[in-house]
Design a protein around this motif. Structure first.
Motif, PDB file in Angstrom:
ATOM      1  N   LEU A 178      13.001  -1.370   3.510  1.00  0.00           N
ATOM      2  CA  LEU A 178      12.422  -2.679   3.194  1.00  0.00           C
ATOM      3  C   LEU A 178      12.216  -3.511   4.447  1.00  0.00           C
ATOM      4  N   GLN A 179      13.089  -3.344   5.443  1.00  0.00           N
ATOM      5  CA  GLN A 179      12.895  -4.093   6.693  1.00  0.00           C
ATOM      6  C   GLN A 179      11.621  -3.634   7.393  1.00  0.00           C
ATOM      7  N   THR A 180      11.373  -2.342   7.370  1.00  0.00           N
ATOM      8  CA  THR A 180      10.125  -1.818   7.935  1.00  0.00           C
ATOM      9  C   THR A 180       8.929  -2.289   7.120  1.00  0.00           C
ATOM     10  N   LEU A 181       9.068  -2.238   5.803  1.00  0.00           N
ATOM     11  CA  LEU A 181       7.970  -2.654   4.926  1.00  0.00           C
ATOM     12  C   LEU A 181       7.597  -4.111   5.183  1.00  0.00           C
ATOM     13  N   GLU A 182       8.581  -4.959   5.386  1.00  0.00           N
ATOM     14  CA  GLU A 182       8.264  -6.366   5.626  1.00  0.00           C
ATOM     15  C   GLU A 182       7.463  -6.534   6.916  1.00  0.00           C
ATOM     16  N   GLN A 183       7.780  -5.761   7.946  1.00  0.00           N
ATOM     17  CA  GLN A 183       6.993  -5.840   9.171  1.00  0.00           C
ATOM     18  C   GLN A 183       5.574  -5.324   8.953  1.00  0.00           C
ATOM     19  N   LEU A 184       5.412  -4.353   8.065  1.00  0.00           N
ATOM     20  CA  LEU A 184       4.067  -3.859   7.739  1.00  0.00           C
ATOM     21  C   LEU A 184       3.240  -4.900   6.993  1.00  0.00           C
ATOM     22  N   MET A 185       3.904  -5.844   6.332  1.00  0.00           N
ATOM     23  CA  MET A 185       3.223  -6.887   5.556  1.00  0.00           C
ATOM     24  C   MET A 185       2.858  -8.096   6.424  1.00  0.00           C
ATOM     25  N   ARG A 186       2.624  -7.917   7.684  1.00  0.00           N
ATOM     26  CA  ARG A 186       2.586  -9.043   8.616  1.00  0.00           C
ATOM     27  C   ARG A 186       1.569 -10.115   8.250  1.00  0.00           C
ATOM     28  N   ASP A 187       0.433  -9.745   7.642  1.00  0.00           N
ATOM     29  CA  ASP A 187      -0.560 -10.777   7.330  1.00  0.00           C
ATOM     30  C   ASP A 187      -0.487 -11.251   5.881  1.00  0.00           C
ATOM     31  N   ASN A 188       0.510 -10.748   5.131  1.00  0.00           N
ATOM     32  CA  ASN A 188       0.741 -11.161   3.737  1.00  0.00           C
ATOM     33  C   ASN A 188      -0.454 -10.872   2.832  1.00  0.00           C
ATOM     34  N   THR A 189      -1.319  -9.973   3.254  1.00  0.00           N
ATOM     35  CA  THR A 189      -2.557  -9.710   2.527  1.00  0.00           C
ATOM     36  C   THR A 189      -2.718  -8.240   2.189  1.00  0.00           C
ATOM     37  N   MET A 190      -2.673  -7.399   3.212  1.00  0.00           N
ATOM     38  CA  MET A 190      -2.835  -5.959   3.031  1.00  0.00           C
ATOM     39  C   MET A 190      -1.828  -5.217   3.896  1.00  0.00           C
ATOM     40  N   ILE A 191      -1.561  -3.981   3.521  1.00  0.00           N
ATOM     41  CA  ILE A 191      -0.685  -3.110   4.300  1.00  0.00           C
ATOM     42  C   ILE A 191      -1.499  -1.882   4.692  1.00  0.00           C
ATOM     43  N   ASP A 192      -1.510  -1.568   5.970  1.00  0.00           N
ATOM     44  CA  ASP A 192      -2.219  -0.371   6.422  1.00  0.00           C
ATOM     45  C   ASP A 192      -1.545   0.876   5.863  1.00  0.00           C
ATOM     46  N   ALA A 193      -2.355   1.806   5.378  1.00  0.00           N
ATOM     47  CA  ALA A 193      -1.829   3.054   4.837  1.00  0.00           C
ATOM     48  C   ALA A 193      -1.089   3.813   5.942  1.00  0.00           C
TER      49      ALA A 193
END
Length: 866
Positions: free
Chosen positions: A332-347
């Motif tokens: 989840l800590q990694t996932l939160e960094q992937l959510m950086r723009d609060n809009t989309m997550i790169d595959a």
């Protein structure tokens, strides 16, 4: 009727588009709506440093400040606008001296019959004017977006597919010539046929909400000067970026089937709510909507499988697997960094696990008290970066900070020398332990014995090592062990003369009988082999080569001794425990903050020590493993593999600073691109004022061949713990002078902030303050473009060091930056660094042969007192 009005407005602008020299406030030549918008723009407050989105109706259609949740972002889109219209009103934009301009213009020109080459030339003229009128502004020219003619709307626009491609090709190929960055949005908005995807449009030309969400995702890293993909720290062991995006804004459900993961699901739900995203928790997603699933499943890893996780992000779902809830937390800590723009997550596909079991951080609250709130701030950040040991140094000579029911005199104000009356109650420590556990962090309390115990002696009038003192110590340990749910007790036992040889073994056996494991400092007391050793000095292999003893590495990991820029370098390069990864004996490491010297307020713990930048460097190294054998305070020579690896990490570190530490002390700026040429050694025979060739006006720094080249903002010529720690000079010699030069580019004439320093004072020793009119005691000097830069007007120049006198401006990182006027073009920097004897006048004033010189970004306020 609406279509007729729109086409009429376009026809009115056609003639103007050919007259590209039109500029200024000639709004009357343009349509009514243009005049309305342009006149408003000119009357709005002229704020500086904005981020401007400039263009036509496609830009006009977004609420950019809300989309980015950033009031600095301004909308300068006007429906129906053309390149001539942008030129006409460009002065309103450039007079603001914006930080960035994102330009998208041209489709209306094409619709009106303007040739693609002419549209491109007009955009080049816009670029030239931006560069000439506000040279420090970054211009991003965005590609024209695709169109779609199947929706039977805007026929004169949506039939321009080939012309759009031609304009984009010209914009791409001429970016360097006209000094802008080309942003190719076109491919991301296309469907399989190369047309504007109907997911993003309902008229074939303009964007729907989903289109603006994608647009934000694509330009987000450019808006905030970030890497193209999210910068993850610690970098996962295995990371593969895939095609596509997960639409986070469309996610409505967190799928969880195991009851044991409800806590982690609630944690994620709360994080999403903080981002303005409302999701439910359930056993299945609804209506084929995108969803996030947390699941316990076998996750392969070569070691420490209880902390491993696997993360799969696709267009339809985010799947997080782990063997345990702890692994899910890490993911989840990694996932939160992937959510950086609060809009989309790169595959992407990630498989991850830690290299070391113990990844710790220690604070000394005995000498300088910290509030529970400040401690929780640091623990929260530890959890985000997967650190899992919080070492809590509670007792010291200065003060005893833990309430003991049987002995309230321990925490009586009259028995404390600093922060009198400040201590932690039973409820507060239990709260901290729980706060740690919720983040899978183990709190380790340290009750230092028999050394560092003057506070104990003041309270009882006896030594811990006496027979009666031992009785009290055991009573204290019994209360602590029975009151607090912690697996370890740290007993310290270093820096003391052991007069009672039974003390440490007897205390150790007593703690173990109470069901706790024991940790002690090494070198330290006469420990048993069951005691975990925390190494604070080089032990010449005594512990590392003992097959029966487990150990933790804290050697040269004391942040209070480190220059902020050097701290990240030395920790990133560090091989923890002299191993590439942990094992059953080499547990890991703990970074420590020992502010022996009194601080003015608790915020100075983070303001004067490089806590957060060093913590992130340590999180990277302790999770990933690896590192360089030996200890070094240098990045490496320009172009070396070590320098490249550090630069890659630093890019991610700076992204983390920008994204998550905007309002927290983070004393670090990017240094990996700063190259120095060093000339020497020149023998000065002990005369530190002696001048040599590089100071001669006829000496050409550009053509002279350097003896050494180095990278970084802080250059350690010889580390004060040499040869244990290496600097940039391989064989440093006493009574020599070295010079260092570099060049700094400036787009215009302006005043720039710099960090400059020549002796970064430890926050532990009682070092003397620099003398009036000097940078340091070594007569070091710095010139920019031949002009000598004066040292700061020290607040306490020449004052003898005193542990009870807080530091105020002695360090570059916590004083106001030095202001230097740069000229347009290249600016020449010359550093003079003489040295006499390497032996300091006493242990508290070591000879630090080093210098710091680096640009500080505008607006940096980390030096200001909180």
């Amino acid at each position: 009727m609406k279509k007729l009005v729109f086409y009429t407005l376009l026809l009115l602008t056609t003639a103007v588009s050919a007259q590209i020299k039109t500029q200024g406030k000639n709004d009357g030549a343009f349509p009514t709506f243009y005049q309305q918008r342009s006149s408003l723009f000119r009357l709005l407050p002229q704020t500086k440093g904005d981020i401007i989105f400039l263009g036509n109706s496609i830009t006009n259609g977004s609420e950019w400040d809300e989309l980015f949740a950033d009031p600095r972002i301004k909308n300068r889109g006007i429906s129906g606008d053309v390149t001539a219209g942008v030129l006409n009103r460009l002065d309103e934009v450039t007079e603001r001296k914006p930080a960035k301009i994102f330009l998208l213009i041209g489709i209306n020109d094409l619709s009106a019959g303007t040739a693609p080459d002419t549209v491109a030339k007009n955009i080049f003229l816009i670029a030239k004017k931006v560069s000439g009128q506000t040279p420090t502004t970054q211009l991003y020219v965005q590609s024209l977006l695709p169109v779609n003619n199947t929706l039977n709307k805007f026929p004169t626009h949506v039939n321009k597919g080939e012309q759009i491609k031609r304009v984009n090709q010209l914009l791409r190929s001429n970016a360097a010539l006209y000094h802008y960055t080309f942003v190719d949005l076109f491919p991301s908005f296309c469907n399989a046929e190369g047309k504007l995807d109907t997911l993003y449009t309902n008229d074939g030309l303009h964007q729907k909400g989903a289109g603006y969400m994608l647009w934000k995702h694509l330009v987000y890293p450019l808006v905030y000067d970030l890497q193209n993909k999210p910068s993850l720290i610690p970098l996962p062991q295995s990371l593969k970026w895939n095609e596509g995006y997960f639409q986070l804004y469309n996610c409505k459900t967190i799928v969880v089937k195991e009851a044991s993961l409800q806590k982690e699901a609630l944690r994620l739900q709360q994080k999403l709510l903080q981002k303005g995203l409302i999701v439910s928790i359930g056993r299945a997603a609804k209506n084929n909507e995108p969803f996030i699933e947390l699941r316990l499943a076998k996750t392969d890893a070569p070691q420490l499988k209880e902390e491993a996780y696997h993360l799969e992000v696709s267009g339809q779902r985010v799947l997080l697997n782990a063997n345990t809830a702890h692994g899910i937390f890490n993911g989840l800590q990694t996932l939160e960094q992937l959510m950086r723009d609060n809009t989309m997550i790169d595959a992407c596909t990630i498989t991850d696990w830690p290299a070391f079991a113990w990844r710790g951080y220690m604070v000394d609250v005995g000498r300088n008290f910290q509030s529970v709130d400040l401690l929780k701030q640091q623990i929260e950040i530890m959890g985000r970066y997967k650190l899992n040991i919080f070492h809590f140094h509670l007792t010291e000579d200065i003060a005893w900070r833990l309430a003991i029911k049987q002995y309230p005199q321990l925490t009586a104000a009259e028995n404390m020398q600093r922060n009198k009356g400040e201590y932690y109650t039973e409820e507060e420590l239990k709260d901290l332990i729980l706060f740690c556990k919720e983040r899978y962090i183990t709190l380790i309390p340290e009750i230092d014995m028999p050394g560092h115990s003057a506070a104990f002696t003041r309270a009882f009038g006896i030594s811990m090592q006496s027979d009666s003192g031992m009785v009290i110590v055991k009573n204290i340990l019994k209360e602590v062990c029975e009151t607090y749910d912690v697996p370890y007790i740290h007993i310290g036992a270093d820096e003391v003369r052991i007069s009672n040889k039974n003390f440490v073994p007897e205390v150790t056996a007593y703690i173990e009988k109470l069901g706790k494991k024991v940790i002690g400092w090494q070198p330290g007391g006469n420990f048993t082999n069951t005691t975990i050793r925390q190494m604070w000095m080089d032990d010449n292999g005594k512990i590392e080569n003992n097959s029966e003893i487990r150990y933790i590495d804290s050697r040269h990991l004391y942040l209070n001794h480190m220059d902020p820029l050097e701290s990240v370098v030395t920790i990133f390069n560090r091989e923890i425990g002299n191993k590439q990864k942990g094992d059953s004996r080499a547990l890991g490491g703990i970074i420590c903050v020992w502010p022996d010297r009194r601080i003015e307020n608790e915020a100075d713990n983070l303001r004067t020590n490089p806590v957060y930048p060093a913590m992130l460097a340590f999180a990277e190294r302790s999770w990933r493993g690896g590192g360089i054998p030996g200890w070094t305070a240098k990045i490496g020579s320009p172009g070396s593999e070590n320098a490249k690896q550090f630069a890659e990490f630093e890019d991610r570190l700076m992204d983390q600073k920008q994204e998550y530490f905007r309002r927290l002390p983070f004393p670090y700026v990017a240094q990996a691109s700063l190259n120095w040429k060093l000339y020497g050694p020149y023998e000065n025979n002990g005369d530190l004022s002696k001048t040599f060739a590089p100071e001669d006006k006829n000496f050409s720094l550009n053509s002279a061949t350097p003896v050494v080249q180095a990278v970084g903002g802080t250059i350690v010529l010889r580390h004060w713990w040499y040869p244990l720690i290496s600097g940039v000079i391989e064989k440093p010699a006493e009574n020599t002078t070295w010079y260092a030069s570099t060049s700094i580019w400036s787009e215009d004439n302006h005043v720039q902030d710099f960090w400059i320093g020549f002796n970064n004072l430890s926050r532990s020793t009682a070092t003397d303050s620099p003398k009036w009119g000097t940078w340091n005691d070594l007569q070091s000097e710095v010139w920019v473009n031949g002009k000598l830069i004066p040292p700061p007007h020290w607040k306490r120049g020449g004052q003898k060091g005193n542990s009870e006198t807080p530091l105020t401006d002695e360090g570059y990182e916590y004083r106001e930056p030095t202001k230097i006027t740069l000229q347009k073009g290249w600016n020449q920097v010359l550093i003079k660094a003489p040295v006499g004897s390497f032996k300091g006048k006493d242990w508290q004033n070591p000879v630090k042969w080093m210098f710091t010189f680096i640009t500080v970004p505008a607006g940096y306020l980390g030096w200001a007192a909180n």
